[in-house]
Design an enzyme around this catalytic site. Structure first.
Site, PDB file in Angstrom:
ATOM      1  N   HIS A   1     -27.896 -16.526  25.383  1.00 50.73           N
ATOM      2  CA  HIS A   1     -26.806 -16.351  26.324  1.00 50.73           C
ATOM      3  C   HIS A   1     -26.068 -17.653  26.639  1.00 50.73           C
ATOM      4  O   HIS A   1     -25.101 -17.643  27.397  1.00 50.73           O
ATOM      5  CB  HIS A   1     -27.323 -15.742  27.634  1.00 50.73           C
ATOM      6  CG  HIS A   1     -27.577 -14.272  27.544  1.00 50.73           C
ATOM      7  ND1 HIS A   1     -28.382 -13.709  26.578  1.00 50.73           N
ATOM      8  CD2 HIS A   1     -27.123 -13.235  28.304  1.00 50.73           C
ATOM      9  CE1 HIS A   1     -28.430 -12.402  26.751  1.00 50.73           C
ATOM     10  NE2 HIS A   1     -27.659 -12.083  27.782  1.00 50.73           N
TER      11      HIS A   1
ATOM     12  N   HIS B   1       0.845  -1.185   0.000  1.00 57.33           N
ATOM     13  CA  HIS B   1       0.000   0.000   0.000  1.00 57.33           C
ATOM     14  C   HIS B   1       0.889   1.247   0.000  1.00 57.33           C
ATOM     15  O   HIS B   1       1.307   1.709   1.061  1.00 57.33           O
ATOM     16  CB  HIS B   1      -0.894   0.018   1.241  1.00 57.33           C
ATOM     17  CG  HIS B   1      -1.800  -1.166   1.360  1.00 57.33           C
ATOM     18  ND1 HIS B   1      -1.344  -2.428   1.659  1.00 57.33           N
ATOM     19  CD2 HIS B   1      -3.149  -1.275   1.208  1.00 57.33           C
ATOM     20  CE1 HIS B   1      -2.371  -3.267   1.703  1.00 57.33           C
ATOM     21  NE2 HIS B   1      -3.468  -2.605   1.440  1.00 57.33           N
TER      22      HIS B   1
ATOM     23  N   HIS C   1      -4.126   3.049  -3.213  1.00 60.62           N
ATOM     24  CA  HIS C   1      -4.307   2.454  -1.888  1.00 60.62           C
ATOM     25  C   HIS C   1      -3.615   1.109  -1.739  1.00 60.62           C
ATOM     26  O   HIS C   1      -2.730   0.951  -0.910  1.00 60.62           O
ATOM     27  CB  HIS C   1      -5.799   2.304  -1.567  1.00 60.62           C
ATOM     28  CG  HIS C   1      -6.055   1.629  -0.248  1.00 60.62           C
ATOM     29  ND1 HIS C   1      -5.968   2.295   0.942  1.00 60.62           N
ATOM     30  CD2 HIS C   1      -6.371   0.345   0.053  1.00 60.62           C
ATOM     31  CE1 HIS C   1      -6.216   1.461   1.936  1.00 60.62           C
ATOM     32  NE2 HIS C   1      -6.467   0.266   1.422  1.00 60.62           N
TER      33      HIS C   1
ATOM     34  N   GLU D   1     -17.630  -4.835  25.158  1.00 56.79           N
ATOM     35  CA  GLU D   1     -16.733  -5.990  25.063  1.00 56.79           C
ATOM     36  C   GLU D   1     -15.695  -5.827  23.958  1.00 56.79           C
ATOM     37  O   GLU D   1     -14.547  -6.243  24.127  1.00 56.79           O
ATOM     38  CB  GLU D   1     -17.523  -7.284  24.834  1.00 56.79           C
ATOM     39  CG  GLU D   1     -18.083  -7.906  26.086  1.00 56.79           C
ATOM     40  CD  GLU D   1     -19.486  -7.448  26.396  1.00 56.79           C
ATOM     41  OE1 GLU D   1     -20.099  -7.986  27.338  1.00 56.79           O
ATOM     42  OE2 GLU D   1     -19.979  -6.536  25.689  1.00 56.79           O
TER      43      GLU D   1
END
Length: 666
Positions: free
Chosen positions: A473, A30, A263, A411
């Site tokens: 869960h 890149h 890029h 999280e």
């Protein structure tokens, strides 16, 4: 250090063309971002960043984080110029097998690389944790001399700030007021697909202002503006800083500047030649470093070494004035763990029936008393994960002397933040949540494993037996999804003694992350044979209860809450005259590291094997073989009390014994 503008221009072109030449030689990489960011990084490295390339691990060095890891040749060019052990030959081996210049920076591989980056968003999020760690070190030695003054500088791309993890981490950074964190946002408005406005039109500066950051906007190619913004950011006393820098990707390339073509692919030989001619750079030789440019960095290296010597004197002064504080500093930097840690944790283990999250919480308190480096927190779940370190406050804006961290319901960010704490040095960090939410943390856990970080992840509610919260869960595949990440140790203890071993393993293991998997439901304290040596638990798998007469006719292997079930099934089968051995396997990875003789002693070759674990069954079949039996779950569970689920799903002693009986007769 004053540098005339013509020399600055040559230095910037040197950084740009080293990157261009390396990408061209590799025919991969890149080039555009390094070309656009060369001016910014030149100013960071020559005006503010304190480093000593002769000692890359100097504890009080400033850190530089290239969150836009695809621009790795920008960093490699700078590290070479700055005097790190990264030769010009290594730049020429960019992206080649065995080189120290891989496609994305790797912290354990290349001197001067502070964070493994590449997955977008992870770098800036990890940097937030690093900045917090440095603040925590500073708070512990405030007023005792300038021994903990380090800062974090970095660069993030559009992609970094699109990824959700960076939003979580940046929000937390603003809340905590991490004024030692300075990031540039490379606002080049180009992504792989084309212009960023295809999918991204928000005002990033205003977003970061709302997070509580100090935001400035500049022309990223104007050195006067870059310097002024850096000076203001470093002087900001209360907030992290974001400098929105408008840049041109592929800056200087006549045919590919400001295009997606710059890029992720080489410029091409013709465009490289055109670019060098356009900026007045020799087309040959490649990898050119003019003497006056190298001299800039040689001078800067000397300044860094002087800063390092000043810090060493500050440490000597601390030794004389406050030997206790100096000893604490050394213990923190070494992340010292006492030799008798395991024995002490065994003593602290409550010998009673209880959930392993409760046992582990009690043992963690003893660990915290013995290991001052231990810090961490939960994703808004302390009452459930039982991980709050008692007797210490949580860090907050302006007060970083605590050992607890409130991550909030973040999280994603917690995983990266924990890695940043581990990378900064001084701390052994943990983050805690329910096991099912390890999915949110998986990229950070993988980065911890790849980077060989001493990160600890504490997961509770580790099976369907968490009960009424139901399938959303209840983790089914999660234990194995973590085990399948190379260099992650998953420890699922069965009772209080194994919880002591689990925490000891997590604190003693320095070569990679450890994940603890703990129950919500109560489990029995397991009986051990007379003369049992607790240290055998540290081997990952061991014989918990042998057959009454040897050799065993069947071996039952179980983990966590299912070990007690295996013991009950053993009673039923042995009452019928069968010979059953129960092996507890709290850490499969550690067991597999043992020598062959030990493994065969525990699991005799040719003896039928059964595994009991309340999760997916397929991966265990490699251990039990074609004729073996795996008792687990391959659905998503159900919402009901844990005892009802055990009965409905066949996790009862009589059902398990019956399945083993059928296997034995087959």
């Amino acid at each position: 250090m004053h540098i005339d503008e013509s020399t600055v221009k040559r230095a910037v072109h040197t950084i740009q063309m080293l990157a261009v030449d390396a990408v061209e030689k590799a025919n991969s990489g890149h080039p555009g971002a390094p070309m656009g960011l060369a001016s910014i990084t030149f100013e960071i490295f020559t005006r503010h960043l304190r480093y000593d390339p002769k000692d890359p691990s100097w504890p009080d060095r400033d850190r530089f984080v290239l969150s836009a890891g695809h621009a790795s040749m920008l960093l490699y060019s700078l590290l070479h110029l700055a005097g790190y052990d990264l030769s010009l030959d290594e730049l020429k081996r960019f992206r080649q097998l065995g080189s120290r210049t891989p496609g994305h920076p790797e912290v354990h591989l290349t001197p001067g690389v502070e964070v493994t980056t590449g997955p977008l968003g992870q770098g800036i999020s990890t940097a937030v944790g690093m900045a917090a760690a440095l603040k925590m070190m500073e708070a512990r030695f405030a007023g005792k001399g300038d021994v903990a003054t380090a800062r974090v500088f970095g660069i993030a791309s559009d992609g970094d700030l699109m990824e959700g993890v960076s939003a979580e981490a940046s929000s937390l950074a603003g809340h905590l007021g991490l004024s030692n964190l300075v990031f540039f946002y490379d606002d080049n408005r180009i992504t792989i697909d084309g212009k960023t406005d295809l999918a991204f039109s928000e005002d990033v500066g205003k977003r970061y202002e709302s997070y509580g950051w100090f935001v400035q906007s500049i022309d990223g190619h104007d050195h006067a503006q870059i310097r002024a913004a850096l000076d203001a950011a470093v002087a900001e006393p209360r907030r992290p800083s974001l400098i929105v820098a408008r840049t041109t990707i592929g800056y200087g390339s006549p045919g590919k500047a400001n295009s997606a073509k710059a890029h992720g692919e080489p410029l091409g030989a013709k465009e490289v030649e055109a670019t060098k001619k356009a900026i007045g750079w020799p087309t040959e030789p490649t990898f050119l470093v003019p003497d006056d440019v190298r001299a800039i960095f040689t001078t800067r290296q000397a300044e860094g070494q002087k800063a390092h010597e000043t810090w060493k004197q500050a440490m000597r002064d601390l030794e004389q004035k406050d030997a206790e504080a100096a000893a604490l500093y050394r213990r923190l930097v070494a992340r010292d763990v006492p030799e008798n840690l395991f024995d002490e944790l065994v003593k602290a283990a409550p010998r009673k029936d209880a959930a392993t999250r409760q046992h582990a919480g009690v043992i963690e308190q003893r660990a915290a008393a013995l290991v001052p480096s231990l810090v961490g927190g939960s994703a808004d779940l302390n009452p459930s994960t039982k991980t709050y370190i008692e007797g210490s406050p949580a860090i907050q804006k302006g007060a970083f002397d605590g050992r607890n961290i409130h991550f909030g319901v973040r999280e994603h960010a917690m995983g990266a933040f924990v890695n940043g704490l581990a990378l900064a040095g001084g701390f052994i960090p943990f983050g805690s949540t329910f096991l099912v939410f390890a999915d949110y943390m998986r990229p950070a856990i993988r980065m911890a494993a790849l980077s060989e970080l001493h990160s600890v992840f504490v997961f509770t509610h580790d099976s369907v037996f968490l009960g009424e919260d139901g399938p959303t869960h209840q983790p089914i595949e999660h234990l194995w999804s973590l085990r399948l990440i190379p260099n992650v140790d998953v420890v699922r203890p069965a009772d209080s003694l194994e919880c002591a071993a689990a925490w000891a393993h997590a604190l003693l293991r320095r070569s990679g992350p450890t994940a603890l998997a703990l129950t919500r439901q109560k489990v029995p304290e397991l009986p051990r044979p007379e003369g049992f040596d607790p240290k055998v638990m540290l081997r990952g798998g061991y014989v918990l209860a042998d057959s009454t007469t040897n050799p065993p006719a069947v071996v039952i292997i179980a983990t966590g809450s299912e070990v007690g079930l295996a013991m009950e099934a053993k009673k039923i089968l042995e009452a019928e005259g069968d010979r059953v051995r129960v092996v507890s396997m709290p850490c499969l990875e550690q067991f597999q590291r043992q020598d062959q003789a030990y493994r065969e002693e525990v699991l005799p070759p040719g003896t039928p094997r059964v595994v009991i674990e309340a999760g997916v069954t397929a991966p265990w079949r490699a251990l039990v073989g074609e004729r073996g039996l795996v008792i687990g779950r391959d659905d998503f569970g159900a919402s009901a009390p844990d005892k009802d689920l055990a009965k409905a799903f066949g996790f009862t002693a009589d059902v398990v014994a019956g399945k083993i009986r059928v296997m034995r007769r087959a």
